[in-house]
Design a protein around this motif. Structure first.
Motif, PDB file in Angstrom:
ATOM      1  N   ALA A 120      34.022  74.847  58.984  1.00  0.00           N
ATOM      2  CA  ALA A 120      35.260  75.564  58.678  1.00  0.00           C
ATOM      3  C   ALA A 120      35.006  76.732  57.734  1.00  0.00           C
ATOM      4  CB  ALA A 120      36.293  74.605  58.078  1.00  0.00           C
ATOM      5  N   GLN A 121      34.172  76.521  56.730  1.00  0.00           N
ATOM      6  CA  GLN A 121      33.882  77.601  55.792  1.00  0.00           C
ATOM      7  C   GLN A 121      33.178  78.762  56.485  1.00  0.00           C
ATOM      8  OE1 GLN A 121      35.174  77.896  53.019  1.00  0.00           O
ATOM      9  NE2 GLN A 121      35.738  75.844  52.464  1.00  0.00           N
ATOM     10  N   LEU A 122      32.215  78.473  57.333  1.00  0.00           N
ATOM     11  CA  LEU A 122      31.502  79.535  58.042  1.00  0.00           C
ATOM     12  C   LEU A 122      32.434  80.343  58.935  1.00  0.00           C
ATOM     13  CD1 LEU A 122      28.176  77.707  58.930  1.00  0.00           C
ATOM     14  CD2 LEU A 122      28.418  79.725  57.471  1.00  0.00           C
ATOM     15  N   ALA A 123      33.380  79.681  59.578  1.00  0.00           N
ATOM     16  CA  ALA A 123      34.307  80.385  60.454  1.00  0.00           C
ATOM     17  C   ALA A 123      35.391  81.130  59.671  1.00  0.00           C
ATOM     18  CB  ALA A 123      34.964  79.405  61.419  1.00  0.00           C
ATOM     19  N   ASN A 124      35.795  80.599  58.525  1.00  0.00           N
ATOM     20  CA  ASN A 124      36.898  81.194  57.776  1.00  0.00           C
ATOM     21  C   ASN A 124      36.483  82.378  56.904  1.00  0.00           C
ATOM     22  OD1 ASN A 124      38.770  79.397  58.823  1.00  0.00           O
ATOM     23  ND2 ASN A 124      38.529  77.955  57.152  1.00  0.00           N
ATOM     24  N   LEU A 125      35.265  82.360  56.406  1.00  0.00           N
ATOM     25  CA  LEU A 125      34.797  83.420  55.523  1.00  0.00           C
ATOM     26  C   LEU A 125      34.073  84.490  56.342  1.00  0.00           C
ATOM     27  CD1 LEU A 125      33.356  81.081  52.743  1.00  0.00           C
ATOM     28  CD2 LEU A 125      35.565  82.249  52.724  1.00  0.00           C
ATOM     29  N   SER A 126      34.167  85.696  55.947  1.00  0.00           N
ATOM     30  CA  SER A 126      33.467  86.785  56.659  1.00  0.00           C
ATOM     31  C   SER A 126      32.071  86.933  56.086  1.00  0.00           C
ATOM     32  CB  SER A 126      34.248  88.094  56.524  1.00  0.00           C
ATOM     33  OG  SER A 126      35.480  87.991  57.174  1.00  0.00           O
ATOM     34  N   ILE A 127      31.224  85.983  56.381  1.00  0.00           N
ATOM     35  CA  ILE A 127      29.866  85.961  55.846  1.00  0.00           C
ATOM     36  C   ILE A 127      28.967  86.770  56.764  1.00  0.00           C
ATOM     37  CG2 ILE A 127      27.910  84.484  55.283  1.00  0.00           C
ATOM     38  CD1 ILE A 127      29.951  82.269  54.659  1.00  0.00           C
ATOM     39  N   THR A 128      28.129  87.618  56.163  1.00  0.00           N
ATOM     40  CA  THR A 128      27.293  88.495  56.969  1.00  0.00           C
ATOM     41  C   THR A 128      25.809  88.162  56.927  1.00  0.00           C
ATOM     42  OG1 THR A 128      27.169  90.065  55.142  1.00  0.00           O
ATOM     43  CG2 THR A 128      28.892  90.424  56.797  1.00  0.00           C
ATOM     44  N   ASP A 129      25.347  87.473  55.894  1.00  0.00           N
ATOM     45  CA  ASP A 129      23.920  87.142  55.849  1.00  0.00           C
ATOM     46  C   ASP A 129      23.690  85.765  55.230  1.00  0.00           C
ATOM     47  OD1 ASP A 129      24.103  87.515  53.088  1.00  0.00           O
ATOM     48  OD2 ASP A 129      22.877  89.308  53.056  1.00  0.00           O
ATOM     49  N   VAL A 130      22.468  85.291  55.373  1.00  0.00           N
ATOM     50  CA  VAL A 130      22.100  83.943  54.964  1.00  0.00           C
ATOM     51  C   VAL A 130      22.267  83.746  53.454  1.00  0.00           C
ATOM     52  CG1 VAL A 130      20.198  82.285  54.849  1.00  0.00           C
ATOM     53  CG2 VAL A 130      20.568  83.620  56.920  1.00  0.00           C
ATOM     54  N   ASP A 131      21.853  84.720  52.657  1.00  0.00           N
ATOM     55  CA  ASP A 131      21.978  84.589  51.199  1.00  0.00           C
ATOM     56  C   ASP A 131      23.438  84.464  50.772  1.00  0.00           C
ATOM     57  OD1 ASP A 131      19.250  84.663  50.760  1.00  0.00           O
ATOM     58  OD2 ASP A 131      19.212  86.859  50.545  1.00  0.00           O
ATOM     59  N   GLU A 132      24.298  85.252  51.384  1.00  0.00           N
ATOM     60  CA  GLU A 132      25.728  85.173  51.086  1.00  0.00           C
ATOM     61  C   GLU A 132      26.279  83.807  51.493  1.00  0.00           C
ATOM     62  OE1 GLU A 132      29.811  87.716  51.946  1.00  0.00           O
ATOM     63  OE2 GLU A 132      28.110  87.942  53.309  1.00  0.00           O
TER      64      GLU A 132
END
Length: 162
Positions: A120-132
């Motif tokens: 859910a967190q991966l889909a809900n947040l606009s994450i662009t890279d692994v470190d973020e």
């Protein structure tokens, strides 16, 4: 900066809740997590019963506090990353492919072994890279870099072309 963990007394012993290590408490033990887009989809569906006199549609679920329901609708509309049902299904299927599968006996590719919360967190947040991703979701620290990066790129592509 460390986020403090919460302790609660449960059946005579102290239980620590700390989302950064994946401990969300007993009420979330077997609970699934919805994507904000799924919540938005739920609220955007017309009610099953229409009130012809007022022209309003009745919602299947009536919350005890209508202002909370309205605020939830507004939040879901504002932060929903994926807008249509087919895209949301595609995202969910991609995440399930990487879900935790503890009963797998063969040693073939197991994906990232993501928990419901992590999906859910991966889909809900606009994450662009692994470190973020690892900064925002500390439980991803032990996950494979290549697989996580691939998943993030696939999510970004789905959002871009949806």
């Amino acid at each position: 900066m460390a986020v403090p963990a919460f302790q609660r007394l449960h059946r005579g012993y102290s239980e620590v809740e700390d989302a950064s290590v994946g401990k969300l408490g007993p009420e979330f033990q077997d609970a699934g997590c919805l994507l904000i887009s799924e919540v938005h989809l739920f609220f955007s569906r017309p009610g099953e019963v229409s009130d012809r006199e007022t022209g309003q549609s009745a919602c299947v679920y009536h919350a005890p506090n209508e202002s909370v329901t309205q605020k939830t609708k507004e939040y879901a509309e504002e932060f929903s990353r994926f807008k249509d049902q087919s895209t949301i299904r595609e995202v969910r299927a991609l995440l399930i492919k990487h879900a935790a599968q503890p009963d797998m006996e063969d040693h073939e590719e197991k994906g990232l072994q993501l928990s419901q919360f992590e999906m859910a967190q991966l889909a809900n947040l606009s994450i662009t890279d692994v470190d973020e991703a690892r900064t925002l979701i500390p439980t991803l620290a032990s996950k494979d870099d290549t697989q996580l990066e691939s998943l993030l790129h696939e999510l970004a592509a789905i959002q871009k072309f949806a």
